[in-house]
Scaffold this motif. Structure first.
Motif, PDB file in Angstrom:
ATOM      1  N   HIS A  65       1.405 -11.738   5.583  1.00  0.00           N
ATOM      2  CA  HIS A  65       1.007 -11.562   4.192  1.00  0.00           C
ATOM      3  C   HIS A  65      -0.253 -10.699   4.160  1.00  0.00           C
ATOM      4  N   ALA A  66      -0.206  -9.630   3.400  1.00  0.00           N
ATOM      5  CA  ALA A  66      -1.342  -8.706   3.312  1.00  0.00           C
ATOM      6  C   ALA A  66      -1.864  -8.645   1.886  1.00  0.00           C
ATOM      7  N   ILE A  67      -3.178  -8.687   1.755  1.00  0.00           N
ATOM      8  CA  ILE A  67      -3.848  -8.458   0.476  1.00  0.00           C
ATOM      9  C   ILE A  67      -4.670  -7.184   0.616  1.00  0.00           C
ATOM     10  N   VAL A  68      -4.516  -6.275  -0.321  1.00  0.00           N
ATOM     11  CA  VAL A  68      -5.297  -5.037  -0.276  1.00  0.00           C
ATOM     12  C   VAL A  68      -6.393  -5.126  -1.335  1.00  0.00           C
ATOM     13  N   ARG A  69      -7.601  -4.827  -0.908  1.00  0.00           N
ATOM     14  CA  ARG A  69      -8.761  -4.899  -1.783  1.00  0.00           C
ATOM     15  C   ARG A  69      -9.410  -3.531  -1.923  1.00  0.00           C
ATOM     16  N   LEU A  70      -9.933  -3.289  -3.101  1.00  0.00           N
ATOM     17  CA  LEU A  70     -10.785  -2.128  -3.350  1.00  0.00           C
ATOM     18  C   LEU A  70     -12.115  -2.688  -3.838  1.00  0.00           C
ATOM     19  N   GLY A  71     -13.120  -2.600  -2.985  1.00  0.00           N
ATOM     20  CA  GLY A  71     -14.377  -3.269  -3.285  1.00  0.00           C
ATOM     21  C   GLY A  71     -14.163  -4.764  -3.271  1.00  0.00           C
ATOM     22  N   LYS A  72     -14.541  -5.432  -4.346  1.00  0.00           N
ATOM     23  CA  LYS A  72     -14.357  -6.874  -4.443  1.00  0.00           C
ATOM     24  C   LYS A  72     -13.052  -7.262  -5.133  1.00  0.00           C
ATOM     25  N   ASP A  73     -12.315  -6.266  -5.592  1.00  0.00           N
ATOM     26  CA  ASP A  73     -11.096  -6.530  -6.361  1.00  0.00           C
ATOM     27  C   ASP A  73      -9.865  -6.627  -5.465  1.00  0.00           C
ATOM     28  N   GLU A  74      -9.081  -7.687  -5.636  1.00  0.00           N
ATOM     29  CA  GLU A  74      -7.784  -7.794  -4.978  1.00  0.00           C
ATOM     30  C   GLU A  74      -6.766  -7.071  -5.855  1.00  0.00           C
ATOM     31  N   ILE A  75      -6.232  -5.978  -5.339  1.00  0.00           N
ATOM     32  CA  ILE A  75      -5.383  -5.112  -6.150  1.00  0.00           C
ATOM     33  C   ILE A  75      -3.914  -5.506  -6.077  1.00  0.00           C
ATOM     34  N   ALA A  76      -3.461  -5.833  -4.872  1.00  0.00           N
ATOM     35  CA  ALA A  76      -2.034  -6.121  -4.700  1.00  0.00           C
ATOM     36  C   ALA A  76      -1.825  -6.884  -3.407  1.00  0.00           C
ATOM     37  N   GLU A  77      -0.601  -7.346  -3.212  1.00  0.00           N
ATOM     38  CA  GLU A  77      -0.260  -8.051  -1.982  1.00  0.00           C
ATOM     39  C   GLU A  77       1.145  -7.685  -1.548  1.00  0.00           C
ATOM     40  N   GLY A  78       1.441  -7.976  -0.283  1.00  0.00           N
ATOM     41  CA  GLY A  78       2.771  -7.691   0.235  1.00  0.00           C
ATOM     42  C   GLY A  78       3.073  -8.579   1.417  1.00  0.00           C
ATOM     43  N   VAL A  79       4.344  -8.754   1.706  1.00  0.00           N
ATOM     44  CA  VAL A  79       4.767  -9.548   2.853  1.00  0.00           C
ATOM     45  C   VAL A  79       5.726  -8.732   3.702  1.00  0.00           C
ATOM     46  N   GLY A  80       5.841  -9.097   4.972  1.00  0.00           N
ATOM     47  CA  GLY A  80       6.737  -8.383   5.865  1.00  0.00           C
ATOM     48  C   GLY A  80       6.872  -9.087   7.187  1.00  0.00           C
ATOM     49  N   SER A  81       7.755  -8.578   8.027  1.00  0.00           N
ATOM     50  CA  SER A  81       7.998  -9.193   9.329  1.00  0.00           C
ATOM     51  C   SER A  81       6.986  -8.736  10.376  1.00  0.00           C
ATOM     52  N   SER A  82       6.077  -7.847  10.006  1.00  0.00           N
ATOM     53  CA  SER A  82       5.004  -7.406  10.899  1.00  0.00           C
ATOM     54  C   SER A  82       3.775  -7.105  10.040  1.00  0.00           C
ATOM     55  N   LYS A  83       2.611  -7.001  10.695  1.00  0.00           N
ATOM     56  CA  LYS A  83       1.398  -6.663   9.963  1.00  0.00           C
ATOM     57  C   LYS A  83       1.551  -5.311   9.267  1.00  0.00           C
ATOM     58  N   LYS A  84       2.143  -4.361   9.992  1.00  0.00           N
ATOM     59  CA  LYS A  84       2.313  -3.021   9.437  1.00  0.00           C
ATOM     60  C   LYS A  84       3.194  -3.044   8.187  1.00  0.00           C
ATOM     61  N   MET A  85       4.302  -3.791   8.249  1.00  0.00           N
ATOM     62  CA  MET A  85       5.211  -3.848   7.108  1.00  0.00           C
ATOM     63  C   MET A  85       4.540  -4.504   5.905  1.00  0.00           C
ATOM     64  N   ALA A  86       3.759  -5.563   6.166  1.00  0.00           N
ATOM     65  CA  ALA A  86       3.063  -6.249   5.070  1.00  0.00           C
ATOM     66  C   ALA A  86       2.022  -5.334   4.433  1.00  0.00           C
ATOM     67  N   GLU A  87       1.284  -4.605   5.255  1.00  0.00           N
ATOM     68  CA  GLU A  87       0.282  -3.678   4.733  1.00  0.00           C
ATOM     69  C   GLU A  87       0.926  -2.563   3.922  1.00  0.00           C
ATOM     70  N   MET A  88       2.052  -2.040   4.401  1.00  0.00           N
ATOM     71  CA  MET A  88       2.739  -0.971   3.676  1.00  0.00           C
ATOM     72  C   MET A  88       3.249  -1.465   2.326  1.00  0.00           C
ATOM     73  N   ALA A  89       3.782  -2.705   2.300  1.00  0.00           N
ATOM     74  CA  ALA A  89       4.274  -3.268   1.040  1.00  0.00           C
ATOM     75  C   ALA A  89       3.124  -3.450   0.050  1.00  0.00           C
ATOM     76  N   ALA A  90       1.995  -3.955   0.547  1.00  0.00           N
ATOM     77  CA  ALA A  90       0.828  -4.148  -0.317  1.00  0.00           C
ATOM     78  C   ALA A  90       0.293  -2.808  -0.812  1.00  0.00           C
ATOM     79  N   ALA A  91       0.241  -1.826   0.075  1.00  0.00           N
ATOM     80  CA  ALA A  91      -0.271  -0.506  -0.291  1.00  0.00           C
ATOM     81  C   ALA A  91       0.609   0.157  -1.340  1.00  0.00           C
ATOM     82  N   LEU A  92       1.916   0.032  -1.197  1.00  0.00           N
ATOM     83  CA  LEU A  92       2.832   0.646  -2.164  1.00  0.00           C
ATOM     84  C   LEU A  92       2.680   0.001  -3.536  1.00  0.00           C
ATOM     85  N   GLN A  93       2.541  -1.329  -3.549  1.00  0.00           N
ATOM     86  CA  GLN A  93       2.351  -2.010  -4.827  1.00  0.00           C
ATOM     87  C   GLN A  93       1.025  -1.584  -5.470  1.00  0.00           C
TER      88      GLN A  93
END
Length: 239
Positions: A198-226
Motif C-alpha cells: 500500500h502506497a501513499i503519495v504526499r506533496l508536502g504535508k498533504d496526502e494526495i492519493a494512494e494505491g495498492v499492488g503486488s510490489s512496492k513499485k506497482m503500489a507507487e505507480m498506482a498511487a502516482a497515477l491517481q
C-alpha cells in the motif's frame, strides 16, 4: 424476509448480461462478497481467494495481448503498458464503467465509509469476477472477459501517456504547479508468498492519493497515477 441494509439493492441480471459469461449464481455471489460482509455474517466465505486467482488470469491475458500486438516494444515499455492496464486505479475505472459498486456485498462499516466507490474494493471485485469466470467457464471465456473489460482503457488515447510512467509524470506536474517533490510512504500486509503493498503519495504535508499492488513499485505507480489524475483535473487533495 427483508434485505439487510448492507446488501446491494440492484438486481444482478444487468451485471450478468453485461459480463456475458457463464458463472453460477452462487459463484458470482461469492465473487461479490467483500470480507467485511463475510465477517459480519459469521465468517462466511469471501472473494479474496477468487481475487488472488483473477489477478493472475488478468495479468497473463494482458501480458499475452500486449506481447502479440506490440512486436516493436521492448520489455520495459511492455511492462509499463501492462501496469497501466492492471493497476488498482485502472481496475476501479473499469468497475465504475460497468456500475459494479452497486452489486458488491459489503459490511455496514464499509458501507458507511463509501466502500462501494473505494479503488481497492472495486479493483479486487473485478479480479474476483475474472477468477470466478475462469473456474466456471474456462480460460478462453476468462480471457475474453478481460479483453472486453479493458477495451475502454485501450481506446483511451491518453492511457499510455502519464500511465506509462506515472511517477515521472507526477513529479513533472507537481513541480510545474509549485507543489514540490512527491514522497511515497509504503506499508505491506499478508503472508510472504502473497504480500500486498500500500502506497501513499504526499506533496508536502498533504496526502494526495494512494494505491495498492503486488510490489512496492506497482503500489507507487498506482498511487502516482491517481495523484497525477487528481492534479491534472484540479481535484482537491485526498487529505
Amino acid at each position: 424476509m427483508s434485505q439487510p441494509a448492507s446488501e446491494p439493492v440492484s438486481d444482478r441480471a444487468d451485471l450478468v448480461s453485461f459480463l456475458d459469461v457463464s458463472v453460477t449464481p452462487e459463484l458470482l455471489e461469492l465473487a461479490l462478497t467483500h470480507r467485511s460482509f463475510a465477517y459480519e455474517h459469521g465468517g462466511i466465505s469471501n472473494n479474496e481467494r477468487l481475487e488472488f486467482l483473477g489477478d493472475s488470469i488478468l495479468g497473463q491475458a494482458v501480458t499475452v495481448m500486449l506481447y502479440r500486438e506490440n512486436p516493436d516494444l521492448d520489455e520495459g515499455d511492455l511492462a509499463k503498458r501492462r501496469a497501466s492496464l492492471v493497476s488498482t486505479v485502472a481496475l476501479a475505472e473499469i468497475a465504475r464503467h460497468i456500475g459494479l459498486g452497486q452489486y458488491i456485498r459489503l459490511g455496514r462499516g464499509e458501507e458507511l465509509t463509501g466502500g462501494r466507490d473505494k479503488h481497492s474494493i472495486l479493483a479486487d471485485t473485478v479480479e474476483a469476477i475474472i477468477g470466478a469466470t475462469y473456474l466456471d467457464a474456462g480460460p478462453v471465456a476468462a480471457t475474453g472477459l478481460v479483453m472486453r473489460l479493458i477495451a475502454p482503457l485501450l481506446a483511451d488515447p491518453d492511457r499510455f501517456g502519464a500511465a506509462m510512467d506515472p511517477k515521472t509524470s507526477l513529479q513533472e506536474l507537481s513541480s510545474a504547479q509549485g507543489r514540490g517533490m512527491p514522497n511515497y510512504v509504503i506499508s505491506d500486509s499478508g503472508p510472504d508468498h502473497d504480500k500486498r503493498f500500500h502506497a501513499i503519495v504526499r506533496l508536502g504535508k498533504d496526502e494526495i492519493a494512494e494505491g495498492v499492488g503486488s510490489s512496492k513499485k506497482m503500489a507507487e505507480m498506482a498511487a502516482a497515477l491517481q495523484a497525477w489524475t487528481k492534479l491534472s483535473a484540479g481535484a482537491p487533495d485526498a487529505s
